[in-house]
Motif scaffolding. Structure first.
Motif, PDB file in Angstrom:
ATOM      1  N   VAL A 182       1.985  13.222   2.404  1.00 48.93           N
ATOM      2  CA  VAL A 182       1.626  12.507   3.635  1.00 48.93           C
ATOM      3  C   VAL A 182       2.907  12.375   4.461  1.00 48.93           C
ATOM      4  O   VAL A 182       4.007  12.593   3.936  1.00 48.93           O
ATOM      5  N   PRO A 183       2.800  12.001   5.738  1.00 46.59           N
ATOM      6  CA  PRO A 183       4.022  11.788   6.519  1.00 46.59           C
ATOM      7  C   PRO A 183       4.923  10.771   5.817  1.00 46.59           C
ATOM      8  O   PRO A 183       4.468   9.692   5.431  1.00 46.59           O
ATOM      9  N   ALA A 184       6.194  11.139   5.643  1.00 48.82           N
ATOM     10  CA  ALA A 184       7.121  10.297   4.868  1.00 48.82           C
ATOM     11  C   ALA A 184       7.234   8.889   5.451  1.00 48.82           C
ATOM     12  O   ALA A 184       7.434   7.924   4.718  1.00 48.82           O
ATOM     13  N   LEU A 185       7.096   8.791   6.766  1.00 50.79           N
ATOM     14  CA  LEU A 185       7.207   7.474   7.405  1.00 50.79           C
ATOM     15  C   LEU A 185       6.155   6.499   6.896  1.00 50.79           C
ATOM     16  O   LEU A 185       6.413   5.309   6.759  1.00 50.79           O
ATOM     17  N   THR A 186       4.969   7.022   6.613  1.00 53.05           N
ATOM     18  CA  THR A 186       3.889   6.134   6.179  1.00 53.05           C
ATOM     19  C   THR A 186       3.990   5.836   4.686  1.00 53.05           C
ATOM     20  O   THR A 186       3.316   4.952   4.185  1.00 53.05           O
ATOM     21  N   ALA A 187       4.825   6.593   3.977  1.00 53.56           N
ATOM     22  CA  ALA A 187       4.885   6.465   2.509  1.00 53.56           C
ATOM     23  C   ALA A 187       6.119   5.699   2.042  1.00 53.56           C
ATOM     24  O   ALA A 187       6.519   5.804   0.886  1.00 53.56           O
TER      25      ALA A 187
ATOM     26  N   SER B 227       0.828  -1.209   0.000  1.00 55.26           N
ATOM     27  CA  SER B 227       0.000   0.000   0.000  1.00 55.26           C
ATOM     28  C   SER B 227       0.855   1.249   0.000  1.00 55.26           C
ATOM     29  O   SER B 227       1.907   1.299   0.632  1.00 55.26           O
ATOM     30  N   ASP B 228       0.345   2.268  -0.697  1.00 54.52           N
ATOM     31  CA  ASP B 228       1.056   3.542  -0.797  1.00 54.52           C
ATOM     32  C   ASP B 228       1.271   4.151   0.584  1.00 54.52           C
ATOM     33  O   ASP B 228       2.321   4.696   0.892  1.00 54.52           O
ATOM     34  N   VAL B 229       0.222   4.062   1.394  1.00 46.71           N
ATOM     35  CA  VAL B 229       0.323   4.574   2.764  1.00 46.71           C
ATOM     36  C   VAL B 229       0.194   3.365   3.690  1.00 46.71           C
ATOM     37  O   VAL B 229      -0.779   2.623   3.606  1.00 46.71           O
ATOM     38  N   SER B 230       1.202   3.156   4.505  1.00 46.46           N
ATOM     39  CA  SER B 230       1.250   1.911   5.273  1.00 46.46           C
ATOM     40  C   SER B 230       1.869   2.140   6.645  1.00 46.46           C
ATOM     41  O   SER B 230       3.007   2.597   6.760  1.00 46.46           O
ATOM     42  N   SER B 231       1.098   1.809   7.682  1.00 51.39           N
ATOM     43  CA  SER B 231       1.656   1.946   9.032  1.00 51.39           C
ATOM     44  C   SER B 231       2.661   0.825   9.302  1.00 51.39           C
ATOM     45  O   SER B 231       3.597   1.006  10.071  1.00 51.39           O
ATOM     46  N   ASN B 232       2.485  -0.333   8.646  1.00 50.28           N
ATOM     47  CA  ASN B 232       3.492  -1.394   8.785  1.00 50.28           C
ATOM     48  C   ASN B 232       4.857  -0.920   8.314  1.00 50.28           C
ATOM     49  O   ASN B 232       5.871  -1.142   8.977  1.00 50.28           O
ATOM     50  N   ALA B 233       4.859  -0.296   7.126  1.00 55.47           N
ATOM     51  CA  ALA B 233       6.127   0.195   6.578  1.00 55.47           C
ATOM     52  C   ALA B 233       6.763   1.198   7.537  1.00 55.47           C
ATOM     53  O   ALA B 233       7.976   1.181   7.765  1.00 55.47           O
ATOM     54  N   ALA B 234       5.928   2.060   8.116  1.00 53.24           N
ATOM     55  CA  ALA B 234       6.441   3.044   9.082  1.00 53.24           C
ATOM     56  C   ALA B 234       7.058   2.331  10.283  1.00 53.24           C
ATOM     57  O   ALA B 234       8.140   2.701  10.756  1.00 53.24           O
ATOM     58  N   ASN B 235       6.378   1.287  10.763  1.00 54.90           N
ATOM     59  CA  ASN B 235       6.896   0.550  11.924  1.00 54.90           C
ATOM     60  C   ASN B 235       8.211  -0.159  11.613  1.00 54.90           C
ATOM     61  O   ASN B 235       9.122  -0.162  12.431  1.00 54.90           O
ATOM     62  N   TYR B 236       8.270  -0.770  10.438  1.00 57.17           N
ATOM     63  CA  TYR B 236       9.518  -1.463  10.057  1.00 57.17           C
ATOM     64  C   TYR B 236      10.690  -0.486  10.090  1.00 57.17           C
ATOM     65  O   TYR B 236      11.782  -0.809  10.549  1.00 57.17           O
ATOM     66  N   PHE B 237      10.433   0.707   9.581  1.00 61.78           N
ATOM     67  CA  PHE B 237      11.508   1.698   9.505  1.00 61.78           C
ATOM     68  C   PHE B 237      11.845   2.244  10.891  1.00 61.78           C
ATOM     69  O   PHE B 237      13.005   2.242  11.325  1.00 61.78           O
ATOM     70  N   THR B 238      10.818   2.667  11.605  1.00 61.11           N
ATOM     71  CA  THR B 238      11.041   3.275  12.919  1.00 61.11           C
ATOM     72  C   THR B 238      11.746   2.305  13.857  1.00 61.11           C
ATOM     73  O   THR B 238      12.607   2.692  14.641  1.00 61.11           O
ATOM     74  N   SER B 239      11.406   1.016  13.749  1.00 60.73           N
ATOM     75  CA  SER B 239      12.077   0.061  14.641  1.00 60.73           C
ATOM     76  C   SER B 239      13.449  -0.376  14.131  1.00 60.73           C
ATOM     77  O   SER B 239      14.101  -1.171  14.779  1.00 60.73           O
ATOM     78  N   GLY B 240      13.849   0.108  12.959  1.00 63.15           N
ATOM     79  CA  GLY B 240      15.205  -0.191  12.480  1.00 63.15           C
ATOM     80  C   GLY B 240      15.318  -1.515  11.746  1.00 63.15           C
ATOM     81  O   GLY B 240      16.417  -2.040  11.568  1.00 63.15           O
ATOM     82  N   LEU B 241      14.177  -2.088  11.311  1.00 61.56           N
ATOM     83  CA  LEU B 241      14.214  -3.417  10.700  1.00 61.56           C
ATOM     84  C   LEU B 241      14.426  -3.361   9.193  1.00 61.56           C
ATOM     85  O   LEU B 241      15.094  -4.219   8.625  1.00 61.56           O
ATOM     86  N   LYS B 242      13.826  -2.372   8.538  1.00 59.37           N
ATOM     87  CA  LYS B 242      13.895  -2.282   7.078  1.00 59.37           C
ATOM     88  C   LYS B 242      14.110  -0.823   6.698  1.00 59.37           C
ATOM     89  O   LYS B 242      13.285   0.024   7.038  1.00 59.37           O
ATOM     90  N   GLY B 243      15.205  -0.555   6.001  1.00 56.21           N
ATOM     91  CA  GLY B 243      15.538   0.823   5.658  1.00 56.21           C
ATOM     92  C   GLY B 243      15.010   1.213   4.294  1.00 56.21           C
ATOM     93  O   GLY B 243      14.192   0.511   3.697  1.00 56.21           O
TER      94      GLY B 243
END
Ligand SMILES: [Fe+2]
Ligand SMILES: [Fe+2]
Length: 474
Positions: A350-355, A301-317
């Motif tokens: 949108v917030p870059a973290l979600t995108a 998905s274009d906007v994804s809270s999962n993607a934001a979580n992966y990044f914020t937690s340092g799992l997927k850059g």
């Protein structure tokens, strides 16, 4: 007991890791069972001129020689460890990179690894019948190389599951051998990996478009704060480059051959081109549209809270995370995404973290556009007036903001009916598939010979001549 260090080239000290050895004692025979069932059809007795990675040193990861594929030495390799490596993004930025799985991220990390791992055997399953219709021995060898390396990529992910995830990991490793591409009851996890790969044009498109998605996902995971995952993915990328090469040059050679025939016979009309036994350019464009659009869906998905979580937690850059010039935390950053509002495509920040999915997709599109530009030059150099176009990214999408909308390749929002009226011009239709498959009714295997519909490559594998015996059928 099998001597695993001899059988399985590795740089993970397998010989001294009893837990891992025990896990592999069960999994390795199951993997072989899967390979015999789902690996390249009727290939088990062939001697294939393959490269095998036996170490991560520059002279060790590309050893060439004849191998029977079931005897291929599927190894476990990680890029050597950098003791000073840190988590380079997200809220843990600056901490030493993790050598063990952080408890709080255990299930998320496992899901990321399983999702990546699932694609590897899937593509082998998708391609397993193609050996029977190969256009040359050179191409046959190349598809087998891709297949064994996808097998090795599965090993790479299974190593992580066995080594770092205990019993859950072992169960997931077994499930990776149980799912089947296209199966109604137990399919592979991601859509594009359940689509058939019915012919060689589809295979080359797949390795150009979908293996490149693999590259971008691996690049993002190679940034992971979980160091073993990062190092595993780094090494996988060395192999992925060859898969994309096979795809880009494969499609390029088909285009080249079509253009040669069009010029020689001074024909342009697709039916005249087909009458000469080569693939007309509009059909190639439709295949391109299909593989591009189903691969774009893989980014999610274009906007994804999962993607934001992966990044914020340092799992997927992000793609080339450490080369990017920003704070690597993205708390206040924005990123543009598109959506359809009242029949119009609009773009909003949108917030870059979600995108982050959208951003990775955009990075991918940029690289795809360059590759398609190189195909275009083959046509231009032949003096033929035909332009390939990359469809709008909303075209034929099943996931994200464009799902459920009917977007033309040019980017117009259409009614379902209007879109359906054009579908057979935009996507491969049953006649296209039937025609392409009619060209590939048998295999071409005399050394140095190529099917009429594809040009020979510029050079052979590992400096061998084009008429080298890349596969011995025994
Ligand atoms: Fe792979
Ligand atoms: Fe690949």
């Amino acid at each position: 007991m099998i001597n695993y260090t001899e059988k399985i080239p590795n740089n993970v000290d397998l010989g001294r890791d009893r837990v891992l050895q025990r896990a592999l004692e069960h999994w390795q025979p199951a993997y072989m069972g899967w390979w015999y069932d789902m690996g390249p059809n009727e290939s088990h007795n062939f001697d294939v001129y393959l490269r095998t990675a036996i170490s991560v040193e520059p002279d060790g990861w590309a050893q060439f020689g004849y191998v029977k594929m079931p005897e291929y030495r599927w190894g476990i390799f990680l890029q050597p460890r950098d003791e000073k490596r840190e988590v380079n993004f997200g809220i843990h930025k600056g901490q030493p990179a993790w050598q063990e799985v952080p408890g709080e991220y255990r299930s998320t990390l496992r899901r990321v690894i399983v999702t990546q791992g699932d694609t590897e055997p899937a593509s082998v399953e998708q391609q397993r019948m193609l050996g029977a219709s190969c256009p040359s021995m050179y191409d046959l060898r190349n598809i087998f190389q891709v297949n064994v390396e996808e097998g090795r990529h599965l090993w790479a992910m299974v190593y992580l599951l066995h080594r770092y995830f205990g019993r859950d990991g072992r169960e997931e490793a077994e499930s990776l051998l149980a799912r089947r591409s296209g199966d109604t009851d137990n399919p592979r996890i991601l859509g594009a990996f359940n689509e058939p790969t019915p012919d060689w044009l589809a295979f080359y498109m797949f390795t150009f478009f979908t293996d490149r998605d693999g590259k971008f996902q691996l690049c993002a995971l190679a940034e992971s704060g979980f160091d073993p995952l990062a190092r595993t993915c780094r090494f996988m990328l060395t192999e992925e480059a060859h898969h994309m090469f096979v795809g880009e040059t494969g499609v390029g050679r088909i285009i080249q051959r079509t253009c040669e025939v069009m010029r020689e016979h001074k024909v342009e009309d697709p039916s005249d081109v087909r009458a000469l036994g080569v693939i007309d350019l509009p059909t190639i464009q439709r295949y391109l549209n299909f593989h591009y659009s189903v691969t774009l869906d893989l980014y999610g998905s274009d906007v994804s809270s999962n993607a934001a979580n992966y990044f914020t937690s340092g799992l997927k850059g992000r793609f080339r995370e450490t080369k990017l010039d920003d704070d690597h935390v993205l708390t206040n950053a924005e990123y543009p995404v598109s959506e359809v509002v009242s029949g119009k495509i609009i773009t909003k920040n949108v917030p870059a973290l979600t995108a982050l999915n959208e951003r990775l997709r955009d990075d991918y599109i940029e690289e795809i556009a360059d590759g398609v530009g190189r195909w275009q030059r083959v046509i231009d150099n032949a003096g033929i007036r035909f332009r390939f176009t990359l469809p709008h990214k909303g075209f034929h999408r099943g996931i994200g903001n464009f799902a459920g909308h009917f977007i033309s390749p040019g980017g117009e929002v259409l009614s379902q009916e209007a879109w359906k009226n054009h579908e057979s011009e935009w996507l491969p239709n049953s006649k296209d598939y039937a025609y392409v498959q009619s060209l590939m009714s048998g295999r071409v295997v005399e050394p140095g010979r190529f099917a009429n519909w594809i040009a020979p490559p510029a050079r052979g594998i590992n400096n061998q001549p084009l008429n080298f015996e890349y596969v011995r059928f025994n």
